[in-house]
Write a protein that holds these residues in place. Structure first.
Motif, mmCIF file in Angstrom:
data_model
loop_
_atom_site.group_PDB
_atom_site.id
_atom_site.type_symbol
_atom_site.label_atom_id
_atom_site.label_comp_id
_atom_site.label_asym_id
_atom_site.label_seq_id
_atom_site.Cartn_x
_atom_site.Cartn_y
_atom_site.Cartn_z
ATOM 1 N N THR A 65 0.703 -1.085 0.109
ATOM 2 C CA THR A 65 -0.101 -0.085 0.136
ATOM 3 C C THR A 65 0.880 1.081 0.105
ATOM 4 N N THR A 66 2.064 1.393 0.811
ATOM 5 C CA THR A 66 2.833 2.333 0.607
ATOM 6 C C THR A 66 3.618 2.691 -0.549
ATOM 7 N N LEU A 69 0.958 4.205 -2.768
ATOM 8 C CA LEU A 69 0.763 5.517 -2.133
ATOM 9 C C LEU A 69 1.928 6.499 -2.952
ATOM 10 N N THR A 72 1.677 6.967 -6.758
ATOM 11 C CA THR A 72 0.232 7.790 -6.959
ATOM 12 C C THR A 72 0.587 9.275 -6.788
#
Lengths: 117, 90
Positions: A65-66, A69, A72
């Protein structure tokens, strides 16, 4: 030497090659717009390959997830930077106009001046 | 010598060449936009090198540093581009 290790090594080598290509590109290319073209390679694809290498090496949900992120934010902010730099270069005449094949912005600015708004 | 050690040496040389080229462009210019662009490239290479070091040594200590750099790298170049004077050649 496992398959994951080979994949990690290849991904890191791709990122290193893109970084080297960007450095050589901003030395060799003639004006701001062409240097901009070379410079945006490691900022997106180089970072993507390195993040993939980290996720392959440490496969947990937190890392995944990091990494998403980070990618993104980079994809949101780097086009903004490139756009602003290219626009400022055009407006302040740091562009080699003899190297341009087609200049759409010049036509738009001329039309805008004619209508007078 | 393991495979990843060889990869780390080759990748380190490549990152180094890219960083030195960016520093050369920061020093030479010619315009402030080239310097802002080269600073951006140097930052991107630093982020990539941090990530490569993490992947080779198999830890995630500096993942947060990468996140913060990716979030705030935009500020410097945009402020330079936004507030640049028209005839600034230096």
């Amino acid at each position: 030497m496992s398959a994951a290790e080979i994949a990690v090594g290849l991904l890191i080598l791709v990122s290193g090659f893109l970084s080297m290509a960007a450095g050589i590109g901003i030395i060799r290319f003639p004006d701001v717009l062409t240097r901009l073209h070379a410079a945006t390679k490691p900022q997106v694809l180089g970072l993507a390959t390195v993040l993939a290498a980290i996720v392959v090496q440490v496969p947990t949900w937190g890392v995944l997830t990091t990494a998403v992120l980070i990618m993104t934010f980079q994809l949101l902010t780097q086009p903004m930077t490139a756009h602003m730099l290219g626009r400022a270069a055009y407006r302040s005449d740091h562009v080699r106009r003899d190297l341009l094949i087609e200049d759409d912005l010049d036509r738009d600015i001329a039309e805008h001046d004619q209508t007078g708004h | 010598m393991t495979f990843l050690e060889i990869v780390s040496i080759i990748a380190g040389v490549m990152f180094g060449i890219g960083a030195i080229a960016a520093v050369y462009r920061i020093i030479r210019g010619p315009s402030i936009l080239d310097r802002a662009l080269a600073t951006d490239v140097l930052l991107a290479i630093a982020i990539c090198a941090l990530g490569a070091e993490m992947a080779i040594n198999k830890h995630i200590d500096t993942l947060v540093v990468m996140l913060v750099l990716a979030m705030f790298a935009v500020v410097g170049s945009i402020s330079i581009a936004r507030f640049m004077a028209k005839q600034d050649a230096s």
